[in-house]
Design a protein around this motif. Structure first.
Motif, short mmCIF file in Angstrom:
data_model
loop_
_atom_site.label_atom_id
_atom_site.label_comp_id
_atom_site.label_asym_id
_atom_site.label_seq_id
_atom_site.Cartn_x
_atom_site.Cartn_y
_atom_site.Cartn_z
N PRO A 245 -0.72 -1.58 -6.33
CA PRO A 245 -1.89 -0.86 -6.86
C PRO A 245 -1.59 0.61 -7.14
O PRO A 245 -2.05 1.17 -8.15
N ASP A 246 -0.81 1.25 -6.27
CA ASP A 246 -0.43 2.65 -6.50
C ASP A 246 0.42 2.78 -7.76
O ASP A 246 0.24 3.71 -8.54
N ASN B 151 -6.70 4.62 -0.86
CA ASN B 151 -6.25 4.13 -2.16
C ASN B 151 -6.37 5.18 -3.25
O ASN B 151 -5.80 5.04 -4.31
N THR C 286 -2.23 8.24 -4.85
CA THR C 286 -1.12 7.40 -5.29
C THR C 286 0.09 7.69 -4.43
O THR C 286 0.52 8.82 -4.30
N ARG D 180 -4.76 -8.19 -1.90
CA ARG D 180 -4.37 -6.91 -1.29
C ARG D 180 -3.82 -7.15 0.12
O ARG D 180 -2.84 -6.52 0.53
N GLU E 99 -14.15 1.94 -10.52
CA GLU E 99 -14.03 0.88 -9.52
C GLU E 99 -15.28 0.89 -8.66
O GLU E 99 -15.91 1.93 -8.46
N VAL F 183 0.41 0.79 -10.35
CA VAL F 183 -0.46 0.56 -11.51
C VAL F 183 -1.18 1.86 -11.87
O VAL F 183 -1.20 2.28 -13.04
N ARG F 184 -1.79 2.51 -10.88
CA ARG F 184 -2.51 3.76 -11.14
C ARG F 184 -1.58 4.84 -11.69
O ARG F 184 -1.94 5.55 -12.63
N GLY G 130 -4.00 -4.74 -12.12
CA GLY G 130 -4.88 -3.88 -11.34
C GLY G 130 -6.24 -4.50 -11.11
O GLY G 130 -6.81 -4.39 -10.02
N GLU G 131 -6.76 -5.17 -12.14
CA GLU G 131 -8.06 -5.85 -12.00
C GLU G 131 -7.96 -6.99 -10.98
O GLU G 131 -8.89 -7.22 -10.21
N PHE H 146 -6.00 -7.09 -8.37
CA PHE H 146 -6.00 -6.46 -7.05
C PHE H 146 -7.40 -5.98 -6.68
O PHE H 146 -7.84 -6.11 -5.54
N ALA H 147 -8.11 -5.40 -7.65
CA ALA H 147 -9.45 -4.87 -7.38
C ALA H 147 -10.42 -5.98 -7.01
O ALA H 147 -11.32 -5.78 -6.19
#
Length: 186
Positions: free
Chosen positions: A98-99, A6, A9, A51, A150, A101-102, A41-42, A44-45
């Motif tokens: 997630p990628d 993860n 990216t 996920r 994270e 978002v980053r 993102g939060e 997903f985390a």
């Protein structure tokens, strides 16, 4: 970040993020879109199930579109972000969210003239620890740094800090692996 994979990216995530970034700039909603993506993102985390659903081929495209559209509604995301999430799900790219978002957050930080640092720790860092880390990184890099922290319990202790292509790994897990390898060689 839950795994080393993860930390990198993906190219598809970058492409989608770039398109969203350009649309957000055009719509003059960069800050709102970034806030939406922080919320996403939060989510997903915090949810391994989310996920799993995003990445699993067991769920059909329509199911993913419906699930992620409902998630976007529940999270209160803006229309641009909702459409973005739906397009990624429709194009079988929900696992790349997630990628994306980053990548988007990195583009936004660069636009503000800041560098982003991805930090993994075994336990959640306190506000004071984050502030101290941010100050240390700013001193070392000579520019503002936005820290994205994270939790990764697999680290056992210590930190993994990634800034661009540079990585500093002081995690206990890595030190233990190094010791194990040294004992095998002896």
């Amino acid at each position: 970040m839950t795994t080393g994979e993860n930390a990198i990216t993906g190219e598809a995530g970058k492409r989608y993020a770039k398109a969203l970034f350009e649309l957000a700039l055009e719509a003059k909603s960069l800050d709102a879109t970034e806030a939406d993506l922080t919320t996403l993102g939060e989510a997903f985390a915090q949810s391994s199930e989310l996920r799993l659903v995003a990445a699993s081929p067991l769920y059909g495209r329509d199911d993913k579109v419906n699930a992620f559209s409902a998630l976007a509604d529940k999270l209160g995301l803006g229309d641009l972000t909702k459409n973005f999430v739906a397009v990624m799900a429709r194009n079988a790219r929900a696992g790349d969210l997630p990628d994306a978002v980053r990548a988007f957050k990195q583009m936004a930080a660069e636009r503000r003239g800041a560098t982003t640092a991805d930090v993994e720790s075994a336990d959640k860092l306190t506000a004071a620890q984050l502030k101290e880390l941010q100050a240390a990184l700013k001193s070392a890099l000579g520019r503002d740094v936005e820290v994205r922290a994270e939790v990764n319990p697999e680290l056992i202790g210590g930190l993994v800090v990634k800034v661009g292509s540079r990585m500093f790994d002081s995690s206990l897990r890595t030190k233990l692996e190094g010791m194990r390898n040294a004992m095998k060689e002896a």
